[in-house]
Design an enzyme around this catalytic site. Structure first.
Site, PDB file in Angstrom:
ATOM      1  N   ASN A   1      -9.684   0.612   1.486  1.00  0.00           N
ATOM      2  CA  ASN A   1      -8.601   0.485   2.456  1.00  0.00           C
ATOM      3  C   ASN A   1      -9.080   0.787   3.865  1.00  0.00           C
ATOM      4  O   ASN A   1      -9.799   1.762   4.080  1.00  0.00           O
ATOM      5  CB  ASN A   1      -7.463   1.444   2.105  1.00  0.00           C
ATOM      6  CG  ASN A   1      -6.679   1.014   0.887  1.00  0.00           C
ATOM      7  OD1 ASN A   1      -7.085   0.121   0.153  1.00  0.00           O
ATOM      8  ND2 ASN A   1      -5.555   1.650   0.654  1.00  0.00           N
TER       9      ASN A   1
ATOM     10  N   GLU B   1      -2.633   5.786  -8.309  1.00  0.00           N
ATOM     11  CA  GLU B   1      -3.493   6.804  -7.712  1.00  0.00           C
ATOM     12  C   GLU B   1      -3.437   8.082  -8.527  1.00  0.00           C
ATOM     13  O   GLU B   1      -2.377   8.512  -8.979  1.00  0.00           O
ATOM     14  CB  GLU B   1      -3.083   7.085  -6.271  1.00  0.00           C
ATOM     15  CG  GLU B   1      -4.024   8.054  -5.564  1.00  0.00           C
ATOM     16  CD  GLU B   1      -3.780   8.137  -4.057  1.00  0.00           C
ATOM     17  OE1 GLU B   1      -4.573   8.812  -3.385  1.00  0.00           O
ATOM     18  OE2 GLU B   1      -2.806   7.523  -3.572  1.00  0.00           O
TER      19      GLU B   1
ATOM     20  N   ASP C   1       0.843  -1.184   0.000  1.00  0.00           N
ATOM     21  CA  ASP C   1       0.000   0.000   0.000  1.00  0.00           C
ATOM     22  C   ASP C   1       0.890   1.250   0.000  1.00  0.00           C
ATOM     23  O   ASP C   1       1.857   1.335   0.759  1.00  0.00           O
ATOM     24  CB  ASP C   1      -0.887  -0.025   1.244  1.00  0.00           C
ATOM     25  CG  ASP C   1      -1.854   1.132   1.327  1.00  0.00           C
ATOM     26  OD1 ASP C   1      -2.303   1.600   0.261  1.00  0.00           O
ATOM     27  OD2 ASP C   1      -2.182   1.558   2.457  1.00  0.00           O
TER      28      ASP C   1
ATOM     29  N   GLY D   1      -8.637   5.690   2.687  1.00  0.00           N
ATOM     30  CA  GLY D   1      -9.186   6.410   3.817  1.00  0.00           C
ATOM     31  C   GLY D   1     -10.573   5.916   4.180  1.00  0.00           C
ATOM     32  O   GLY D   1     -11.497   6.711   4.367  1.00  0.00           O
TER      33      GLY D   1
END
Length: 276
Positions: free
Chosen positions: A223, A133, A81, A202
Protein backbone atom coordinates in the site's frame (compact mmCIF):
# COMPACT_ATOMS: atom_id res chain seq x y z
CA UNK A 1 -8.81 -3.36 -18.05
CA UNK A 2 -10.69 -4.12 -14.85
CA UNK A 3 -9.23 -7.30 -13.35
CA UNK A 4 -10.12 -9.21 -10.16
CA UNK A 5 -7.87 -8.56 -7.18
CA UNK A 6 -7.22 -12.28 -6.86
CA UNK A 7 -5.77 -12.55 -10.37
CA UNK A 8 -3.37 -9.65 -9.85
CA UNK A 9 -2.12 -10.73 -6.42
CA UNK A 10 -1.76 -14.39 -7.35
CA UNK A 11 0.24 -13.48 -10.44
CA UNK A 12 2.48 -11.35 -8.22
CA UNK A 13 2.92 -14.31 -5.87
CA UNK A 14 3.73 -16.66 -8.72
CA UNK A 15 6.19 -14.33 -10.47
CA UNK A 16 7.66 -12.85 -7.28
CA UNK A 17 6.93 -9.15 -7.56
CA UNK A 18 4.61 -6.85 -5.63
CA UNK A 19 1.72 -4.89 -7.07
CA UNK A 20 1.38 -1.33 -5.85
CA UNK A 21 -1.96 -0.41 -4.27
CA UNK A 22 -2.27 3.36 -4.50
CA UNK A 23 -4.71 5.39 -2.42
CA UNK A 24 -6.23 7.96 -4.75
CA UNK A 25 -8.29 10.82 -3.34
CA UNK A 26 -8.98 12.68 -6.58
CA UNK A 27 -9.44 12.35 -10.32
CA UNK A 28 -5.92 13.77 -10.69
CA UNK A 29 -4.43 11.02 -8.50
CA UNK A 30 -6.24 8.39 -10.58
CA UNK A 31 -5.12 9.89 -13.90
CA UNK A 32 -1.51 10.04 -12.75
CA UNK A 33 -1.54 6.50 -11.35
CA UNK A 34 -3.00 4.94 -14.50
CA UNK A 35 -0.63 6.94 -16.72
CA UNK A 36 2.35 5.59 -14.77
CA UNK A 37 1.05 2.02 -14.96
CA UNK A 38 0.50 2.26 -18.72
CA UNK A 39 3.89 3.84 -19.29
CA UNK A 40 5.65 1.06 -17.37
CA UNK A 41 3.34 -1.79 -18.48
CA UNK A 42 2.45 -2.65 -14.90
CA UNK A 43 -0.67 -3.88 -13.11
CA UNK A 44 -1.86 -1.63 -10.30
CA UNK A 45 -4.57 -1.44 -7.67
CA UNK A 46 -6.58 1.75 -7.19
CA UNK A 47 -7.87 1.96 -3.65
CA UNK A 48 -9.63 4.21 -1.19
CA UNK A 49 -9.66 3.86 2.60
CA UNK A 50 -12.72 4.49 4.75
CA UNK A 51 -10.84 7.15 6.73
CA UNK A 52 -10.52 9.09 3.46
CA UNK A 53 -14.27 9.18 2.73
CA UNK A 54 -14.81 12.71 4.16
CA UNK A 55 -12.50 14.16 1.49
CA UNK A 56 -13.19 11.53 -1.18
CA UNK A 57 -16.65 9.97 -0.74
CA UNK A 58 -16.72 6.36 -1.92
CA UNK A 59 -19.93 6.74 -3.91
CA UNK A 60 -18.39 9.63 -5.88
CA UNK A 61 -14.96 8.06 -6.37
CA UNK A 62 -16.15 4.55 -7.30
CA UNK A 63 -17.35 5.50 -10.82
CA UNK A 64 -14.05 7.31 -11.44
CA UNK A 65 -12.02 4.30 -10.32
CA UNK A 66 -14.10 1.83 -12.32
CA UNK A 67 -14.11 3.85 -15.54
CA UNK A 68 -10.36 4.44 -15.32
CA UNK A 69 -9.78 0.72 -14.70
CA UNK A 70 -11.96 -0.40 -17.60
CA UNK A 71 -10.31 2.05 -20.00
CA UNK A 72 -6.74 1.30 -18.90
CA UNK A 73 -4.40 -0.63 -21.17
CA UNK A 74 -3.04 -2.61 -18.22
CA UNK A 75 -4.69 -4.72 -15.48
CA UNK A 76 -6.27 -2.59 -12.75
CA UNK A 77 -8.17 -3.74 -9.66
CA UNK A 78 -10.44 -1.45 -7.60
CA UNK A 79 -10.14 -2.02 -3.87
CA UNK A 80 -11.64 -0.80 -0.60
CA UNK A 81 -8.77 -0.18 1.82
CA UNK A 82 -9.29 -0.47 5.59
CA UNK A 83 -13.03 -0.96 5.69
CA UNK A 84 -13.90 -0.51 9.34
CA UNK A 85 -17.18 -2.38 9.37
CA UNK A 86 -19.09 -5.11 7.59
CA UNK A 87 -21.56 -2.45 6.43
CA UNK A 88 -18.83 -0.43 4.72
CA UNK A 89 -17.59 -3.54 2.93
CA UNK A 90 -21.12 -4.24 1.69
CA UNK A 91 -21.38 -0.66 0.41
CA UNK A 92 -18.16 -1.12 -1.55
CA UNK A 93 -19.40 -4.38 -3.06
CA UNK A 94 -22.58 -2.65 -4.19
CA UNK A 95 -20.53 0.16 -5.76
CA UNK A 96 -18.63 -2.33 -7.91
CA UNK A 97 -15.29 -2.64 -6.11
CA UNK A 98 -13.53 -5.84 -7.17
CA UNK A 99 -12.20 -6.42 -3.65
CA UNK A 100 -12.64 -5.17 -0.11
CA UNK A 101 -10.38 -5.09 2.92
CA UNK A 102 -12.01 -5.66 6.28
CA UNK A 103 -9.83 -4.20 9.02
CA UNK A 104 -10.42 -6.14 12.21
CA UNK A 105 -6.82 -5.93 13.37
CA UNK A 106 -7.69 -4.15 16.61
CA UNK A 107 -10.31 -6.74 17.56
CA UNK A 108 -9.59 -9.84 19.65
CA UNK A 109 -8.56 -12.79 17.49
CA UNK A 110 -11.88 -14.64 17.69
CA UNK A 111 -13.97 -11.57 16.91
CA UNK A 112 -11.70 -10.55 14.04
CA UNK A 113 -11.88 -14.06 12.59
CA UNK A 114 -15.66 -14.29 12.90
CA UNK A 115 -16.35 -10.88 11.34
CA UNK A 116 -13.81 -11.49 8.57
CA UNK A 117 -15.41 -14.87 7.86
CA UNK A 118 -18.78 -13.15 7.43
CA UNK A 119 -17.32 -10.51 5.09
CA UNK A 120 -15.68 -13.27 3.03
CA UNK A 121 -18.95 -15.17 2.75
CA UNK A 122 -20.90 -12.09 1.67
CA UNK A 123 -18.23 -10.80 -0.71
CA UNK A 124 -17.53 -14.14 -2.36
CA UNK A 125 -21.25 -14.56 -3.03
CA UNK A 126 -20.97 -11.41 -5.17
CA UNK A 127 -17.72 -12.48 -6.84
CA UNK A 128 -15.65 -10.00 -4.80
CA UNK A 129 -12.31 -10.85 -3.19
CA UNK A 130 -11.31 -10.06 0.40
CA UNK A 131 -8.18 -8.86 2.15
CA UNK A 132 -8.03 -9.18 5.93
CA UNK A 133 -5.56 -8.05 8.58
CA UNK A 134 -4.02 -9.79 11.54
CA UNK A 135 -1.69 -8.02 13.94
CA UNK A 136 -1.58 -4.27 14.38
CA UNK A 137 0.72 -1.91 12.56
CA UNK A 138 1.75 1.18 14.44
CA UNK A 139 1.58 4.78 13.37
CA UNK A 140 4.27 7.35 12.84
CA UNK A 141 3.65 8.46 16.43
CA UNK A 142 4.03 5.04 18.01
CA UNK A 143 6.50 2.26 17.24
CA UNK A 144 5.02 -0.91 15.83
CA UNK A 145 5.94 -3.69 18.21
CA UNK A 146 2.99 -6.02 17.71
CA UNK A 147 3.97 -8.65 15.16
CA UNK A 148 1.59 -11.09 13.50
CA UNK A 149 1.88 -14.52 15.12
CA UNK A 150 2.83 -17.31 12.68
CA UNK A 151 0.49 -20.00 13.98
CA UNK A 152 -2.36 -17.53 14.45
CA UNK A 153 -1.98 -16.48 10.82
CA UNK A 154 -2.50 -20.06 9.66
CA UNK A 155 -5.54 -20.54 11.90
CA UNK A 156 -6.98 -17.21 10.79
CA UNK A 157 -6.68 -17.98 7.08
CA UNK A 158 -8.20 -21.44 7.55
CA UNK A 159 -11.09 -20.02 9.59
CA UNK A 160 -11.93 -17.10 7.32
CA UNK A 161 -11.06 -18.14 3.76
CA UNK A 162 -9.59 -14.69 3.10
CA UNK A 163 -7.92 -14.18 -0.28
CA UNK A 164 -5.02 -12.10 1.08
CA UNK A 165 -3.65 -11.23 4.50
CA UNK A 166 -2.11 -7.97 5.68
CA UNK A 167 0.46 -8.62 8.38
CA UNK A 168 2.38 -6.61 10.96
CA UNK A 169 6.17 -6.97 10.83
CA UNK A 170 7.20 -3.54 12.12
CA UNK A 171 5.55 -1.49 9.36
CA UNK A 172 4.01 1.88 10.17
CA UNK A 173 1.23 4.08 8.84
CA UNK A 174 1.69 7.72 7.94
CA UNK A 175 4.78 9.80 7.36
CA UNK A 176 7.82 8.22 8.98
CA UNK A 177 10.06 10.20 11.29
CA UNK A 178 12.68 7.45 10.88
CA UNK A 179 13.04 4.50 8.52
CA UNK A 180 11.39 1.46 10.13
CA UNK A 181 13.21 -1.84 10.51
CA UNK A 182 11.02 -4.67 9.31
CA UNK A 183 11.13 -8.16 10.82
CA UNK A 184 11.92 -10.09 7.64
CA UNK A 185 12.53 -13.28 9.61
CA UNK A 186 8.92 -13.18 10.87
CA UNK A 187 7.67 -12.50 7.33
CA UNK A 188 9.63 -15.49 6.05
CA UNK A 189 8.02 -17.75 8.67
CA UNK A 190 4.49 -16.50 7.89
CA UNK A 191 5.05 -16.97 4.16
CA UNK A 192 6.38 -20.50 4.65
CA UNK A 193 3.29 -21.37 6.72
CA UNK A 194 0.66 -19.92 4.36
CA UNK A 195 -0.11 -20.03 0.64
CA UNK A 196 -2.13 -16.82 0.28
CA UNK A 197 -0.65 -13.52 -0.96
CA UNK A 198 0.63 -11.36 1.89
CA UNK A 199 0.17 -7.59 2.09
CA UNK A 200 2.36 -4.81 3.49
CA UNK A 201 0.58 -1.69 4.73
CA UNK A 202 2.37 1.56 5.41
CA UNK A 203 4.64 1.34 2.36
CA UNK A 204 5.63 5.00 2.14
CA UNK A 205 9.11 5.52 3.60
CA UNK A 206 10.25 1.91 3.88
CA UNK A 207 13.84 1.36 2.77
CA UNK A 208 14.59 -0.12 -0.64
CA UNK A 209 16.44 -2.98 1.04
CA UNK A 210 13.39 -3.91 3.12
CA UNK A 211 11.06 -3.59 0.14
CA UNK A 212 13.19 -6.03 -1.85
CA UNK A 213 13.38 -8.45 1.08
CA UNK A 214 9.60 -8.31 1.48
CA UNK A 215 9.01 -9.07 -2.18
CA UNK A 216 11.40 -12.03 -2.04
CA UNK A 217 9.53 -13.45 0.95
CA UNK A 218 5.86 -13.39 0.04
CA UNK A 219 4.66 -9.78 0.05
CA UNK A 220 2.55 -9.44 -3.11
CA UNK A 221 0.71 -6.16 -2.48
CA UNK A 222 2.15 -2.97 -0.99
CA UNK A 223 0.00 0.00 0.00
CA UNK A 224 1.14 3.51 -0.86
CA UNK A 225 -0.76 6.63 0.23
CA UNK A 226 1.41 9.16 2.02
CA UNK A 227 4.06 9.28 -0.71
CA UNK A 228 1.47 10.38 -3.29
CA UNK A 229 0.02 13.03 -1.00
CA UNK A 230 3.45 14.45 -0.21
CA UNK A 231 4.46 14.51 -3.87
CA UNK A 232 1.26 16.32 -4.88
CA UNK A 233 1.46 18.85 -2.04
CA UNK A 234 5.11 19.66 -2.76
CA UNK A 235 4.45 20.05 -6.48
CA UNK A 236 1.60 22.48 -5.85
CA UNK A 237 3.64 24.43 -3.28
CA UNK A 238 6.51 24.78 -5.74
CA UNK A 239 4.15 25.91 -8.48
CA UNK A 240 2.55 28.57 -6.27
CA UNK A 241 5.92 29.76 -4.97
CA UNK A 242 7.04 30.70 -8.46
CA UNK A 243 4.73 33.68 -8.41
CA UNK A 244 3.22 34.99 -11.61
CA UNK A 245 -0.40 34.06 -12.16
CA UNK A 246 -0.92 30.48 -10.98
CA UNK A 247 -4.25 28.97 -12.01
CA UNK A 248 -6.50 26.15 -10.94
CA UNK A 249 -5.85 24.17 -14.12
CA UNK A 250 -2.14 24.55 -13.51
CA UNK A 251 -2.59 23.13 -10.01
CA UNK A 252 -4.51 20.15 -11.38
CA UNK A 253 -1.78 19.45 -13.93
CA UNK A 254 0.89 19.52 -11.22
CA UNK A 255 -1.07 17.01 -9.14
CA UNK A 256 -1.45 14.65 -12.10
CA UNK A 257 2.26 14.87 -12.92
CA UNK A 258 3.34 14.44 -9.29
CA UNK A 259 1.02 11.46 -8.84
CA UNK A 260 2.42 9.86 -11.97
CA UNK A 261 6.02 10.33 -10.81
CA UNK A 262 5.32 8.93 -7.34
CA UNK A 263 3.47 5.90 -8.67
CA UNK A 264 6.11 5.22 -11.31
CA UNK A 265 8.84 5.32 -8.68
CA UNK A 266 7.06 2.70 -6.60
CA UNK A 267 6.18 0.51 -9.59
CA UNK A 268 9.88 0.24 -10.39
CA UNK A 269 10.72 -0.37 -6.75
CA UNK A 270 8.15 -3.15 -6.47
CA UNK A 271 9.42 -4.75 -9.71
CA UNK A 272 5.96 -4.87 -11.32
CA UNK A 273 7.06 -2.94 -14.42
CA UNK A 274 6.88 -5.04 -17.56
CA UNK A 275 4.45 -7.53 -15.95
CA UNK A 276 1.02 -6.61 -17.30
Amino acid sequence: MLIPFREITRDALRRRYAVGAFNCLSVENVMGAVAAAEELHSPIILQLAEVQFPEAPMELMAPVFLRAARDAKVPVAVHLDHGRSIETCIRAVREGFTSVMFDGAELPFEENAEQTRLVVRLAHAAGVDVEAELGGEGTAAAAADVFTDVEESARFIARTGTDALAIAIGNLHGRYTATPRLNIARLREIHARNAVPLVLHGGSGTSEEDFKACIRNGICKINVATAIQIAAAEAVAEYLARGGSPGYIGIKRRIIEASQRAVAEHIRLFESDGKP
